[in-house]
Each structure stands twice: as structure tokens, then as C-alpha cells.
Design an enzyme around this catalytic site. Sequence first.
Site, PDB file in Angstrom:
ATOM      1  CB  ALA A 211      -0.903  -0.007   1.223  1.00  0.00           C
ATOM      2  CG  ASN A 212      -0.002   4.600  -1.813  1.00  0.00           C
ATOM      3  OD1 ASN A 212      -0.807   5.385  -1.350  1.00  0.00           O
ATOM      4  ND2 ASN A 212      -0.222   3.952  -2.957  1.00  0.00           N
ATOM      5  NE  ARG A 213       4.760   7.072   4.660  1.00  0.00           N
ATOM      6  CZ  ARG A 213       4.913   6.299   5.711  1.00  0.00           C
ATOM      7  NH1 ARG A 213       3.926   6.127   6.558  1.00  0.00           N
ATOM      8  NH2 ARG A 213       6.068   5.690   5.926  1.00  0.00           N
ATOM      9  CB  SER A 214      -2.800   7.924  -1.032  1.00  0.00           C
ATOM     10  OG  SER A 214      -3.976   8.593  -1.383  1.00  0.00           O
ATOM     11  CB  ALA A 277      -1.331   7.224  -4.354  1.00  0.00           C
TER      12      ALA A 277
END
Length: 401
Positions: A211-214, A277
Site C-alpha cells: 500500500a502507500n500513504r495516500s 496513488a
Amino acid sequence: MALSNKHILLIISGGIAAYKSLDLIRRLKERGAKVTPVMTRGAQEFVTPLAVGALSATHVFTELFSRQDEQDVGHIRLARDCDLVLVAPATADLLAKMANGMADDLASTVLLATDRPVLVAPAMNPKMWEAKATKRNIATLKSDGIAFIGPMAGEMAEKGEAGVGRMAEALQIAEAVEHLLDDAPKPLKGKTAIVTSGPTHEPIDPVRYIANRSSGQQGHAIAAALAKLGAEVTLVSGPVTIPDPAGVTTIHVERAEEMRDAVLGKLPSDIAVFVAAVADWRVASSSEQKIKKQPGDAPPALQLTENPDILKTVGHHEKRPRLVIGFAAETQNVEDNGRAKLQRKGADMIVANDVSPETGIMGGARNQVKIISASGVDAWLDLSKTEVAERLAALIAERLT
Ligand code: CTP
């Protein structure tokens, strides 16, 4: 303020969610609204008129046959001297009364007598929400033009009970009120828009993912801003913890491929804004079972494969929207990389921002962006994500009209 000079008649009926109405009063008032509360007898079992009146700073109406209240305003004036009647929480019982035109207490009488828009926020046990009688009543109320917000899925007050039946959160209700009372110009009326938002989750196995921090804040704000200008908006959102924006159709997805399918399913469209993102890579073959750690084994090597580029696909699609806008999350050479993306992805505009950790932009509430298009570069400095959304929506309207 979005609700200044607006007068909301808030009917609180008797459910445990009545405690959330106290917060709702604050949310409406901080948007500039005047709130006049009406409480059913049931509501007073959960919260007191004293607490409600302290927050609304107005008289709280509770009785149909109150000589004092009838002399002061009367139930008919109460029903008409407002811009909107909001019922939160709306119990199954009150909805049934409304659907059948019953008027045996102040709340139901006001609801029968009003000629103002009515918004209801139902709250009840999931079994009651699913009951055939409730479904019939809801269908009747919808065809009578009553607007609904929620109910939402989640935990119930009763231990071990979950499902659809929770009252929408105060903020969501306040947004829905704003949406209903919004009389601003609608330059995007008749236009359709697709917005992607949030991260994607790419599974490694049933319990792990990339995942990512969006946070989805910027994408959700853009969807809401376009809807405010009258566009019919579909928001395709990855997993986020923020609520769906009011006045927008939200499709929830997990993976990039699901996001692409949802977006392509909504073409043709006039506008497409790609804020998500999207994970560039996914695990080539995610495991059906949880990957176990075996003593002495080397850590598993993850074989990655590229995800579809949704913006690029739509930017070169035969049903390409008239206006295609991408975002560029960069940590260096923001302008040059943004310009390169404009070309490569077939976009009309790139909103480029610096997401280096020290900027606090990823996951934060503020943003500073550069708008890159064939006609040049424009810098928007230190704005809230809502302000970026509103300016972008205005720019889109300018380009399309
Ligand atoms: N995007 C997309 N699908 C992808 C990757 C990105 O639709 N698989 C969109 C994003 O929503 C954004 C734009 O493309 O509007 C640029 O995203 P970004 O992550 O900055 O660019 P990448 O193409 O991933 O390039 P790089 O990672 O090399 O910067």
C-alpha cells in the site's frame, strides 16, 4: 460559511443514536445555521432537552399540545419557518408514521405540515432496516421526495450486532444538508465526471498487502467540489478511512485492476481526474493462503509485475473524456517530471506536487501544487486540500464552458 442564514428544524426521535445529534447541532451551527430542535418523547429517554437546548441555544419543542409553544409559534409555523427539516436519528417508527401521514405528536405533525425539503438520517437495528414493512415505507418516502443520508454499515449498540443501520456521522449529515441547500451557480450541470482517489491495496496473501500513504483527502475533496458545481460525479476510491462525499456516487475498490475496470465502466464521461496513488506494481501471483514462516527458511522473494496505468489508458482511449487531468506525486524535479507526465499519459493538465516527507503533504490537510498544461505552469501555494479542489473545479468549469 456554507449554511449562514439557513434555518434547520432538527427533529430528534428516540434511538440510541440521539446522542450523536448533540454533535450534529454543533456541526450545523459551526457552518452558520440556526438550529431549532424538536424532540419526540422517545428522544428524551436518551438525551435531555436541557442538553439539546444548551447546544442549540434556542427553545426546544417537545409537546404538540403546549399552550405556551402554540401561542409563541405554533406547529404550522414551526413546519414552515425553516429552510429544511432534518430528522436525525429517524427511527423505524417515525419513518412508518411519515410514510402513512400520521400526526399524533409534534414531530410527526410538523413533518406532515411542512412544505420544506426533508432529509432523514435513519438509525435502527439491521433487522428492522431490512424488514419488509420498513422497505415499503422507505420506497414510499423516496417517491414522496424525501432525501436520505445513510444508514451506514458497522457495529450496533447491541453487543455482537452488526450490519446496515448505524446513523451517518454528524459530519456526513451536515455535508448532506449543505448539498441540499446549496443554491450556488452550477456551471457543470449536465456534465459527468470520474475521479479516482486514495491508495490501492495489492495483495501479497489473504492478510498482507502492498500500500502507500495516500489518505484520499485530495481526491474526495475534488469529487465533492465538482459535484458542488453541478457535475454528476462517480468517485472510484481505494481503501480509505474518510467518509464518502455527499452528492457523489462512490465505488469502492481495493486493487489497481479493479480501479481500472470501474473507471472504464464509467466511460464515456466529460471529465476524468486521476488523483489516486495507484500502486505501480502488484505481486505477480499473490498467494491464496497465508504465507507461513518456516524455521530456517529464507524470507520469500516477492516477484512484482506492473499494474495497468489507468490515467494513460484513459488518456489514449477512443472514448477519451474532453478533459483528462492527472496528478504527479514527485519528490524531486517537480515541474520537469510533471511536464513529462503530461506528454506520456495523454493528459490535458497535470497537478504536480512535492510529496517529500518534509512537506507533510501525503496524508496531511494542506497542499501546494503546480498546474502544468500546454499553456504553461501556474503555482498554487499553501492551500488547504479543499481550496485546491475548489480552484481546480472552477478551472475545469472554465475550460468546459
Ligand atoms: N496513475 C494511474 N495508474 C497507475 C499509476 C498512476 O492512473 N498505475 C495516475 C495517478 O492517479 C496520477 C498520475 O497517474 O494521476 C501520476 O501518478 P504518479 O504515481 O505520480 O506517476 P507514475 O506514473 O507512477 O510515475 P512515477 O512513479 O515514475 O513517478
